[in-house]
Design an enzyme around this catalytic site. Sequence first.
Site, PDB file in Angstrom:
ATOM      1  N   TRP A 355       0.825  -1.210   0.000  1.00  0.00           N
ATOM      2  CA  TRP A 355       0.000   0.000   0.000  1.00  0.00           C
ATOM      3  C   TRP A 355       0.855   1.254   0.000  1.00  0.00           C
ATOM      4  CZ3 TRP A 355      -1.205   3.362   4.448  1.00  0.00           C
ATOM      5  CH2 TRP A 355      -0.422   3.080   5.578  1.00  0.00           C
ATOM      6  N   ASP A 356       2.145   1.097   0.196  1.00  0.00           N
ATOM      7  CA  ASP A 356       3.079   2.222   0.152  1.00  0.00           C
ATOM      8  C   ASP A 356       2.917   3.027  -1.139  1.00  0.00           C
ATOM      9  OD1 ASP A 356       3.885   0.295   1.995  1.00  0.00           O
ATOM     10  OD2 ASP A 356       6.010   0.726   1.763  1.00  0.00           O
ATOM     11  N   GLU A 486       1.520  -1.443  13.374  1.00  0.00           N
ATOM     12  CA  GLU A 486       1.653  -2.902  13.458  1.00  0.00           C
ATOM     13  C   GLU A 486       2.182  -3.372  14.803  1.00  0.00           C
ATOM     14  OE1 GLU A 486       2.404  -3.620   8.670  1.00  0.00           O
ATOM     15  OE2 GLU A 486       4.120  -3.413  10.022  1.00  0.00           O
ATOM     16  N   LYS A 596       4.144   2.282  16.197  1.00  0.00           N
ATOM     17  CA  LYS A 596       5.187   2.104  15.191  1.00  0.00           C
ATOM     18  C   LYS A 596       5.211   3.268  14.197  1.00  0.00           C
ATOM     19  CE  LYS A 596       6.702  -1.154  11.589  1.00  0.00           C
ATOM     20  NZ  LYS A 596       6.333  -2.359  10.827  1.00  0.00           N
ATOM     21  N   GLN A 597       4.037   3.690  13.765  1.00  0.00           N
ATOM     22  CA  GLN A 597       3.947   4.739  12.756  1.00  0.00           C
ATOM     23  C   GLN A 597       2.605   5.443  12.882  1.00  0.00           C
ATOM     24  OE1 GLN A 597       3.793   1.509   9.595  1.00  0.00           O
ATOM     25  NE2 GLN A 597       2.734   3.150   8.515  1.00  0.00           N
TER      26      GLN A 597
END
Length: 765
Positions: A355-356, A486, A596-597
């Site tokens: 999906w990046d 994640e 994580k992000q």
Amino acid sequence: MKNYIKHHPWSIIEEGFVPEYNQISESIFSLGNGMFGQRANFEEQYSGESLQGNYVAGVYYPDKTRVGWWKNGYPEYFAKVLNAANWIGIHISFEDEALDLATCEVEHFRRELNMKEGWLKREFTAKMPSGKRVKVEATRICSMARTKVGALSYQVTPLNFSGVARIVPFVDFDVINADSNYDEKFWNEQHRKASHDFSYVVASTKKTDFWVATGMKFNISGGFSMESAQEFEREKYVEVAVTGRVEEGKPLTIEKYAANISSMYFAKTQLVEVCEKEVLEAAQVGFDKLLLEHKEAWAAKWQMSDIVIDGDVSAQQGIRFNIFQLNQTYTGEDERLNIGPKGFTGEKYGGSTYWDTEAYCLAFYLATSDKQVARNLVLYRYKHLQKAIENAQKLGFTNGAALYPMVTMNGEECHNEWEITFEEIHRNGAIAYAIYDYINYHGDEDYLIDYGLEVLIAISRFWAQRVHWSKQKGQYVMHGVTGPNEYENNVNNNWYTSKIALWTLQYTLEGLQKYKGTTQLNELFQKLNFKEAETEKWQHILDNMYLGYDEKRGVFLQQDGFLDKELMPVSDIPAGQRPINQNWSWDRILRSCFIKQADTLQGIYLFEDEFDLETIERNFDFYEPMTVHESSLSPCVHAILASKLGRKEKAYEMYLRTARLDLDDYNNDTEDGCHTTSMAGTWMAFAKGFAGMRVRSGELYFSPYLPDHWDGYSFKIKFRERNLTIKATKGHVTIMNESADDLGIYLFDKKYELAGNGKIDAPMN
């Protein structure tokens, strides 16, 4: 974090050879041209730690899944970009003593990647165990002008001896993937030939049956008196060993020309013929002319995509490195190709599509390339729609619902970690959003009815089946998902996943309304067996979906139960325990509050116009301090939001982290390959952060500012067939229209009519 790369505005420079950094440098100094790419491995023999890598676009292998506990729905394979033939190799020995920097005393070493011109140069002086001293200067390109061709010039000077030298240029297809699940080799030889005129190996992949021909030709000039040449072949390997005398102080130069030709583009029976033609033409042109052509091709790339930063060499080098890698990874000429997380720089993540592409890469190609390049990126997913429907069917979804894969090469899911394969379904939303993003930017309204709505309907059908009605809440909920963070798996009501699902349903309904009653839409309904009742269900979900919200803090809840965690900032983690993914157990990570992000903030970034500034600020102040940024995709989103909030220091910190993520090896993982898709996030952090660039309802907005220690910046974009240059200096902004057509544009929310070939000058707010 490492800091061994010398700061320079146009070059990546390593001075001194540190073997423990060699694999990091192999990634950083990689070259590519959209059709193939080569890690910065040495031409001569090297017995130290190295990750050999030459990667050919579109060629992959379905490596059998390796898991401890098989679950229904698991893909049977993980698709991997393949390490292909070593075409750069030239083994050199003097009096039977091999030149090998792992056994030599390296007296001088310098490696430079010139990003402006696209070449890699390495210089070293080495003392061999016998005391022989040699000087080497090697220059390499993956030609941007002839994208099937690679070439190198390798000059060797014996400094304190004369004698017999053995020079062995070769092509080696007997290679492995470092990430092979079962230590299997993925290539079978088809045929080979060793000849001084032209040597080649043709190999095919197991299972997928891609064929690749890699061939070479070389010449030796200067201080070398040839005595003999011997051709040698073995399975998947050809060489021509040349023996002769060298003289002290007299340099000899080896020029090697190679080509990688794949059955993606030519019939298998034509591969050798095409390979030979490309190699011999390159050799006829010569290295100097090839290099000149290559420089001219790179000049054209930089003409549109360069970003100039005045007053900050570190930031300047970082963003040019990211742009360089993006330009050499994907050119948009083939709609079958996409952008792997490592590009052509390594094998990790399989080299597949994530999906990046939609969430991070598309923005760069929208603004810096011709419309067709971005169109091919969204069209790639349309071409894989049937596979996405089949992926959903395997998980029990019906009626044409589509779940696009988390990882793919051909549209089929090939990722086998259950919490990602089955749960990280927000990827569907990113693909839907990319359709909107492309149309909003380029104004290609026909794309929606020609291709986009078919994808949107299939994704909306998925979301409608993936939610369920909660009697207790009296609302729809979405359970058992993993958001962008994640470090939390199998959660209920992840805010970002639910939010982008709702947005997709709304956008799809708007598209259906726009074309209601048209012949095209009626034909699409017939093709998809679409019923009006489906839209009623979608609207009911929109009106009754649960989205977690904490009234006390005024923030959206990342997921159910997040506030039950022990909440603390990342600053409380001892420095020696970072990154936590390399120091903590997975159990400990999952129980922690650490993110994580960007997760909730990812949704606020995408849909910022729905929220007032105070709402954005409250969510940023709550979630950012708990974010460890151990995903390469995280800092850019935070940089953009920090810019919007006027947090200049935080925006710059996050920008520098994304811009220099690989150059400084922030996360101790650059040896696996560069974080190519996150590099597009660097461009986003600059354009959407510092320049405040937005496209709202098809109109272009800017609200630029300068980080305090910058003197200025400038960059170019393409927007709706216009080429614009944006320049910002202390207290001043200029926007120039370098096209003939007028354009309405907003600067600091004031509407201007920018005349063709005209400009706007305004004070910096």
